[in-house]
Write a protein that holds these residues in place. Structure first.
Motif, PDB file in Angstrom:
ATOM      1  N   VAL A  79       3.861  12.784 -10.450  1.00  0.00           N
ATOM      2  CA  VAL A  79       4.949  13.201 -11.079  1.00  0.00           C
ATOM      3  C   VAL A  79       4.705  14.112 -12.338  1.00  0.00           C
ATOM      4  O   VAL A  79       4.837  15.183 -12.542  1.00  0.00           O
ATOM      5  CB  VAL A  79       6.119  12.464 -11.354  1.00  0.00           C
ATOM      6  N   ALA A  80       3.723  13.320 -13.019  1.00  0.00           N
ATOM      7  CA  ALA A  80       3.156  13.963 -14.497  1.00  0.00           C
ATOM      8  C   ALA A  80       2.435  15.316 -14.205  1.00  0.00           C
ATOM      9  O   ALA A  80       2.494  16.136 -14.741  1.00  0.00           O
ATOM     10  CB  ALA A  80       2.143  12.764 -15.354  1.00  0.00           C
ATOM     11  N   LEU A  81       1.451  15.170 -12.925  1.00  0.00           N
ATOM     12  CA  LEU A  81       0.712  16.268 -12.759  1.00  0.00           C
ATOM     13  C   LEU A  81       1.572  17.427 -12.200  1.00  0.00           C
ATOM     14  O   LEU A  81       1.228  18.393 -12.416  1.00  0.00           O
ATOM     15  CB  LEU A  81      -0.299  15.657 -11.626  1.00  0.00           C
ATOM     16  N   ALA A  82       2.406  17.138 -11.314  1.00  0.00           N
ATOM     17  CA  ALA A  82       3.436  18.235 -11.172  1.00  0.00           C
ATOM     18  C   ALA A  82       4.190  18.806 -12.363  1.00  0.00           C
ATOM     19  O   ALA A  82       4.025  20.159 -12.226  1.00  0.00           O
ATOM     20  CB  ALA A  82       4.474  17.453 -10.166  1.00  0.00           C
ATOM     21  N   CYS A  83       4.314  18.250 -13.407  1.00  0.00           N
ATOM     22  CA  CYS A  83       5.168  18.698 -14.527  1.00  0.00           C
ATOM     23  C   CYS A  83       3.995  19.581 -15.233  1.00  0.00           C
ATOM     24  O   CYS A  83       4.143  20.582 -15.785  1.00  0.00           O
ATOM     25  CB  CYS A  83       5.296  17.721 -15.173  1.00  0.00           C
ATOM     26  N   GLY A  84       2.802  19.048 -15.307  1.00  0.00           N
ATOM     27  CA  GLY A  84       1.725  19.675 -15.807  1.00  0.00           C
ATOM     28  C   GLY A  84       1.311  21.161 -15.198  1.00  0.00           C
ATOM     29  O   GLY A  84       1.194  22.106 -15.873  1.00  0.00           O
ATOM     30  N   VAL A  85       1.145  21.190 -13.884  1.00  0.00           N
ATOM     31  CA  VAL A  85       0.920  22.421 -13.026  1.00  0.00           C
ATOM     32  C   VAL A  85       1.916  23.358 -13.176  1.00  0.00           C
ATOM     33  O   VAL A  85       1.901  24.491 -13.530  1.00  0.00           O
ATOM     34  CB  VAL A  85       0.930  22.064 -11.660  1.00  0.00           C
ATOM     35  N   LEU A  86       3.537  22.787 -13.227  1.00  0.00           N
ATOM     36  CA  LEU A  86       4.531  23.701 -13.527  1.00  0.00           C
ATOM     37  C   LEU A  86       4.501  24.453 -14.565  1.00  0.00           C
ATOM     38  O   LEU A  86       4.723  25.477 -15.024  1.00  0.00           O
ATOM     39  CB  LEU A  86       5.584  22.990 -13.225  1.00  0.00           C
ATOM     40  N   MET A  87       4.030  23.772 -15.804  1.00  0.00           N
ATOM     41  CA  MET A  87       4.149  24.038 -17.224  1.00  0.00           C
ATOM     42  C   MET A  87       3.056  25.133 -17.550  1.00  0.00           C
ATOM     43  O   MET A  87       2.921  25.938 -18.048  1.00  0.00           O
ATOM     44  CB  MET A  87       4.311  22.982 -18.110  1.00  0.00           C
ATOM     45  N   GLY A  88       1.838  24.726 -16.783  1.00  0.00           N
ATOM     46  CA  GLY A  88       0.639  25.479 -16.790  1.00  0.00           C
ATOM     47  C   GLY A  88       0.763  26.911 -15.987  1.00  0.00           C
ATOM     48  O   GLY A  88       0.218  27.972 -16.427  1.00  0.00           O
ATOM     49  N   LEU A  89       1.475  27.013 -14.920  1.00  0.00           N
ATOM     50  CA  LEU A  89       1.907  28.262 -14.382  1.00  0.00           C
ATOM     51  C   LEU A  89       2.654  29.036 -15.302  1.00  0.00           C
ATOM     52  O   LEU A  89       2.265  30.216 -15.281  1.00  0.00           O
ATOM     53  CB  LEU A  89       2.103  28.041 -13.047  1.00  0.00           C
ATOM     54  N   THR A  90       3.351  28.518 -16.322  1.00  0.00           N
ATOM     55  CA  THR A  90       4.309  29.407 -16.811  1.00  0.00           C
ATOM     56  C   THR A  90       3.793  29.679 -18.317  1.00  0.00           C
ATOM     57  O   THR A  90       4.181  30.526 -19.088  1.00  0.00           O
ATOM     58  CB  THR A  90       5.710  28.742 -17.017  1.00  0.00           C
ATOM     59  N   GLY A  91       2.888  28.732 -18.896  1.00  0.00           N
ATOM     60  CA  GLY A  91       2.606  28.955 -20.299  1.00  0.00           C
ATOM     61  C   GLY A  91       1.172  28.844 -20.689  1.00  0.00           C
ATOM     62  O   GLY A  91       0.771  28.841 -21.800  1.00  0.00           O
ATOM     63  N   GLY A  92       0.330  28.549 -19.486  1.00  0.00           N
ATOM     64  CA  GLY A  92      -1.278  28.516 -19.863  1.00  0.00           C
ATOM     65  C   GLY A  92      -1.715  27.014 -19.723  1.00  0.00           C
ATOM     66  O   GLY A  92      -0.994  26.237 -19.498  1.00  0.00           O
TER      67      GLY A  92
END
Length: 465
Positions: free
Chosen positions: A275-288
């Motif tokens: 779950v945490a990794l999914a949140c990180g990927v999502l935020m990484g795709l939108t903000g770096g």
């Protein structure tokens, strides 16, 4: 209603423990010339020692098997009376009795909601409330592997482990042994966390506060401001690991450490990391990359119900997402709140099986979880738990709406307190009055006893054993 002597004795031990733990903090407050804090801590110490010692003396030699009614009474009465004993210690930083009780309930239920910034609190109270969280986390673990595990549906058995070795019809027969065994592992992990934080460059005072709150997934901090402004990156990583371990299945960890064998895997911990990794990927795709790392940590702190935040309040994952993750929660035998990841994993697995049956009607096989076949009756009870949380959250938000400036604040407070993830709602608690604080305190206790036992407890409080 005639209370069981064993129930009173178990409550006495909990009161006595709070009183004993308050003694060194009283001396510390006096040494730091924090007179108001010393008086409050001393009052809590005296109340705990007097009531706890009196309860133990009055029930000495009395023995009676404890069945479900008495066990449920301990579950709810313990979470109500413990904060009342600890409340006087917060008198120095509270405007009144209701505010002090709110702080005590938040600490002992490991919720982490607060009305007072740590920079304005006496140092003795900063570490004392972290200690209360640690005690609340220990109580949560012990009750999970004894009382709640004994009352669990055997067909699902989310909390069942080698620690549940009780005499026939006596749910308290293993209470002391479970406290010693789990307490040893819990204390060892806390000490390891303290040393790791100290090695990462954190002062001793802040390291002990963060270690106590981190392993109990409590979310308290010893200093105000953004976490990244004063805590080194290696220390943030240590804190995240502490929260993950605290939200993992402590009974399984005990079996690994004490027996040297793998009886069950850490599926809940892997699910939280996913779950945490999914949140990180999502935020990484939108903000770096930086936003991705912050999103990963925010997601991990939310799903473990610790509630720490790396991102700025105006950025990062939306509050509604953080509350949703917190409602999912950690493992069944952990210090975290929420519905619990094991229940959600079982429901997702069952949903996948039902979809397979639609595609391939000839497919056979029952739902299995942790090596057990889970029948329809057990699945119904799991669904009841999962559905109870949003229903209670909705009623809580409606009740809070009368005391908050808007319904958005009411929903944030209701979700954060019910999931025992207080920091997720930020500073919203200061926007509610005394009535709202009472409702929030009730939601914290409901979240800690996992809601559904409440109906049985209300009935059993006024019935015989």
């Amino acid at each position: 209603m005639q209370p069981s002597p064993r129930t009173i004795r178990a409550l006495g031990w909990s009161w006595l423990l709070i009183g004993l733990c308050a003694v060194p903090f009283t001396l510390y407050a006096a040494a730091m010339d924090e007179a108001a804090a010393a008086r409050g801590l001393g009052t809590s110490a005296l109340i705990g020692l007097f009531l706890g010692g009196g309860a133990l003396a009055a029930t000495r030699g009395l023995d009676r098997k404890v069945r479900a009614p008495a066990a449920l009474r301990l579950l709810v009465v313990g979470w109500i009376t413990g904060p009342l004993i600890a409340a006087p210690s917060f008198g120095a930083v509270s405007d009144g009795w209701i505010e002090a009780v709110f702080e005590a309930v938040s600490a002992l239920t490991t919720t982490g909601a607060t009305l007072t910034e740590p920079d304005t609190m006496p140092r003795s109270l900063v570490v004392w409330r972290a200690m209360l969280q640690w005690l609340g986390g220990l109580a949560t673990l012990v009750l999970a592997v004894t009382v709640l595990a004994g009352l669990d549906d055997r067909r699902a058995g989310f909390r069942r482990s080698s620690l549940l070795t009780i005499d026939s019809g006596d749910l308290f027969s293993n209470l002391g042994r479970a406290a010693i065994r789990l307490g040893g592992v819990y204390a060892g992990l806390t000490a390891a966390g303290f040393l790791a934080l100290a090695l990462a460059g954190v002062s001793a005072f802040e390291a002990i506060s963060l270690a106590l709150s981190g392993i109990s997934t409590g979310g308290y901090v010893p200093r105000g401001g953004e976490l990244t402004e004063w805590l080194p990156v290696p220390a943030i990583a240590v804190l995240a690991l502490l929260c993950l371990v605290g939200a993992g299945n402590m009974a399984v960890l005990y079996e690994h450490l004490s027996r040297g064998r793998v009886t069950r895997r850490f599926g809940d911990m892997r699910a939280m990391l996913a779950v945490a990794l999914a949140c990180g990927v999502l935020m990484g795709l939108t903000g770096g990359a930086a936003a991705g790392l912050a999103g990963l940590l925010d997601g991990l702190f939310a799903v473990t119900t610790a509630g720490y935040r790396i991102s700025a309040p105006e950025g990062g994952l939306p509050v509604v997402v953080l509350i949703t993750l917190a409602l999912a929660g950690g493992a069944a035998v952990s210090t975290s709140g929420g519905i619990k990841m094991a229940r959600l994993r079982l429901l997702i697995r069952r949903a996948g099986r039902d979809i397979l049956l639609l595609v391939q009607p000839s497919a056979a096989g029952g739902s299995r979880f942790a090596g057990r076949t889970v029948n329809e009756a057990a699945l119904v009870s799991v669904w009841a738990y999962a559905l109870a949380y949003p229903v209670v959250m909705a009623f809580g938000a409606l009740a809070l709406g009368a005391f908050t400036p808007d319904m958005g604040t009411a929903w944030s407070i209701a979700g954060a307190t019910l999931a025992n993830a207080g920091p997720v709602a930020g500073s919203a608690y200061g926007d509610t009055g005394a009535g709202g604080l009472i409702i929030a305190s009730i939601l914290m206790i409901l979240g800690r006893i996992e809601i559904l036992p409440l109906a049985a407890v209300i009935f059993l409080l006024f019935s015989g054993d």
